[in-house]
Enzyme design. Sequence first.
Site, short mmCIF file in Angstrom:
data_model
loop_
_atom_site.label_atom_id
_atom_site.label_comp_id
_atom_site.label_asym_id
_atom_site.label_seq_id
_atom_site.Cartn_x
_atom_site.Cartn_y
_atom_site.Cartn_z
N GLU A 590 -6.70 19.24 22.00
CA GLU A 590 -7.40 20.10 22.94
C GLU A 590 -6.93 21.55 22.85
O GLU A 590 -7.71 22.49 22.96
CB GLU A 590 -7.19 19.59 24.37
CG GLU A 590 -7.74 18.21 24.64
CD GLU A 590 -9.23 18.11 24.46
OE1 GLU A 590 -9.91 19.15 24.41
OE2 GLU A 590 -9.74 16.98 24.35
N HIS A 596 -8.77 28.36 19.37
CA HIS A 596 -9.98 28.87 18.71
C HIS A 596 -10.71 29.82 19.67
O HIS A 596 -11.19 30.90 19.27
CB HIS A 596 -10.88 27.70 18.33
CG HIS A 596 -11.81 27.99 17.21
ND1 HIS A 596 -12.67 27.06 16.67
CD2 HIS A 596 -12.04 29.13 16.50
CE1 HIS A 596 -13.36 27.59 15.69
NE2 HIS A 596 -13.01 28.85 15.57
#
Length: 806
Positions: A590, A596
Amino acid sequence: MQLRASTRVLPTRSSMLASIRQAAPRTSAGALLYRSVSQSVASGVRRYVFKGDGRKYARCYATATSSLPAEHIAFSTSADNVHDDALLREIFDSPKAWKAFSRKSFSGFGKRTGLFLYKYLTDPEAFPVFAERTLQRASILSDKIVAARTPAELRSVIKDFDRLSDMMCCVIDLSEFIRTAHPDPQFVEAAEQAYAIMYKFMNQLNTNVGLYQTLLRVFADKAISADLSEEERAVGMIFIRDFEKAGIHLSPKTRGRFVSLASEIDVLGRRFVTGAGANESVMKFDPKELYGLNPDWAREYMSRDKTSITIPARSTVAQLALQTVHSGDVRKKIYEAMNAGTAKQVDTLESMLRSRAELARLTGHEDYATMQLQDKMASRPASVLEFLESLAASNLPLAQKEQGILEKLKQEQLQLQVPSGLKAWDRDYYAVRYHQQQSRSAASLYGLRDYFSVGTVIQGLSRLFTQLYGIRFVPRETQQGETWHEDVRRLDVVCEKAGHVGLIYCDLFARKGKTKNPAHYTVRCSRRIDDDTPVEGEIPEYTGMATMKDPVTGQIYQLPTIALLCAFESDGRPGPTLLHFNDVKTLFHEMGHAMHTMLGRTSFQSVCGTRCATDFVELPSVLMEHFVSAPEVLKLCARHYKTDAPAPPKLIEAQNKMEKLLAASESQIQIVMSLLDQHLHSSIPLQSGFDSTAVLHGLEKQWGLYPPVPGTRWQTQMSHLAHYGGTYYSYIFDRAIASKVWKNVFASNPVDRSAGEKFRDEVLKWGGGRNPWTCIEGVLGAEGEGLGKGDSTAMEKVGSWGIELD
């Protein structure tokens, strides 16, 4: 991401593995109302110390030179890193410490705000109002786009499209999260209303011919088109493709058929997903036939006279029976019942596939997979098949070797002179035996949990990201009303060079009524906002969410905001919540998505962070799974919750060995599922006599581990066929790339700053604003040479890399 619903609840490692077990033949938005930023915002730090839970904790508050409220200013800190590091562990491991830290006890900082700092969302009634207000502003902006004619007006169209999408995502993404995670039914209902209001308007925008034609004019103007950046071009093409996927470029007559087919596909898809989980058949056994099954598991299915047990085919106890019942004949009966499928479900699936194939032909595509893949890394079905078949060929011998081990166990248990071969109903049973055989240190492995408290892992992740990217997590006191539950911890993501770069809301602990599925929700993406042009008639609004000023360029961005949901359960003993090794991998996965989003610094929210190609989005998260087992990383995050002693290397080695057991077999199953998805979304459904079961059994014969079982139709349970539609290969594709990136970039030194910066600069910061193949080629260096073309050779090369974790 687009004018369609942009919410992307990214699949996690655990959910993907669960999909293999459930569907395979086995039983086992850029969300911010417009605001004009006309001045730079400077922030300082005020440090307070108070006592709580027997310790001292410090809280950092932003102060500002502007007139905006302090809690609305981007947070930056010069607080001692060591202090924040220790505090991270405390607030996740001790509810008392968190309660003390988050107490609203200072004047000016205790007033109520709205969810995620949206100043309006203080109560349920505000949600529909929020949606209506956003709709009015979006209508003004869409009218401006349609009216664009001059070169100057056309030059701003892509920016305005992204802002328009941002407005839609603001409400839709936030509402999608709230209706999933908020414990208050009134908030859930209000979020549903807001979602419905915006979704209806969004569908109107998707069929607005004027918007579509304006976009075409931008690309038709050679001077403007030549001046577009790579990022602008990517954003513009995203919207054009979305319009055309909605059939806007078709003639009125053809568009009518398109709308009819799209509606039909939606109905059939929902019916198929519902049917995938429904199997009303039952199996009746004499209790003696179920020897090996724990009696407690089947107690509720026992007849009153205790002479029979009636087991539903789609039940947990049926899955457990496949793993534990000694009789092969009984296991066969259970397997066949569980995977039989109904004629009605087959018809629903095949009708959906035919409608999809027809819709694709209607829009000028050869088949549905071709239509789906046009904006993906693979770009065309042939490339996907080349990847999958190359991967299957390299992985099959490894999987067959593993099956040989299970076959030997069967031979020994049944005292056979010669091997009899494994059947599909044997796999789970002997896999369990093999794991038991290999885990004689199971008791000590259970003790491994003592080294992975939630707080220790979060602290370790912050340390890891500090070494790799120069960013760390800083605990931040939440305002009243800012979160949806008192368990939620807020982390500010702080960069040593750029200051505050994002917000992560962590809702990690199990509670009654909360979903158990781990998920990463993007509440808002980063987007440059200092170059927004106010629209006539639009009233700029300030929502309260944070911004940042780039220290190098001076540009101002809205800060990305995400929510991480897990459901980690305490074992009931006093002390912090301790994690199993698989839970640790889930949290790392996660956080890969989170990085990102946090490090993607694009000018457009439509391509920020995880808003990228479906077959690229899992790369950062899957890569993070490799870090969990690295000794250098474990030194940062695996420490005993009582003594702070590091985890013994032997325990980690034993756990890593267990993780790899039968890994190639699991992968081969997923490869077959991906191949099935591709074949069923080709033009085959339009052929006379189309039979999805025949397609499945043909693939099992060619690439499967067991011969197909007559009468079974497990494709009827693969709900992913409805959800993915030609893109199910994506996760396994990113596993192959992540494995290569790990070996080439990080394996020799997983905490090396130069390696982290290389991955950030070549992959993370681009989101969807750069060709993914260029990103992979850049991060792999010499070994990635030629991948930038993204052709069939590139796909085949990725397939040859393999997918197993080292």
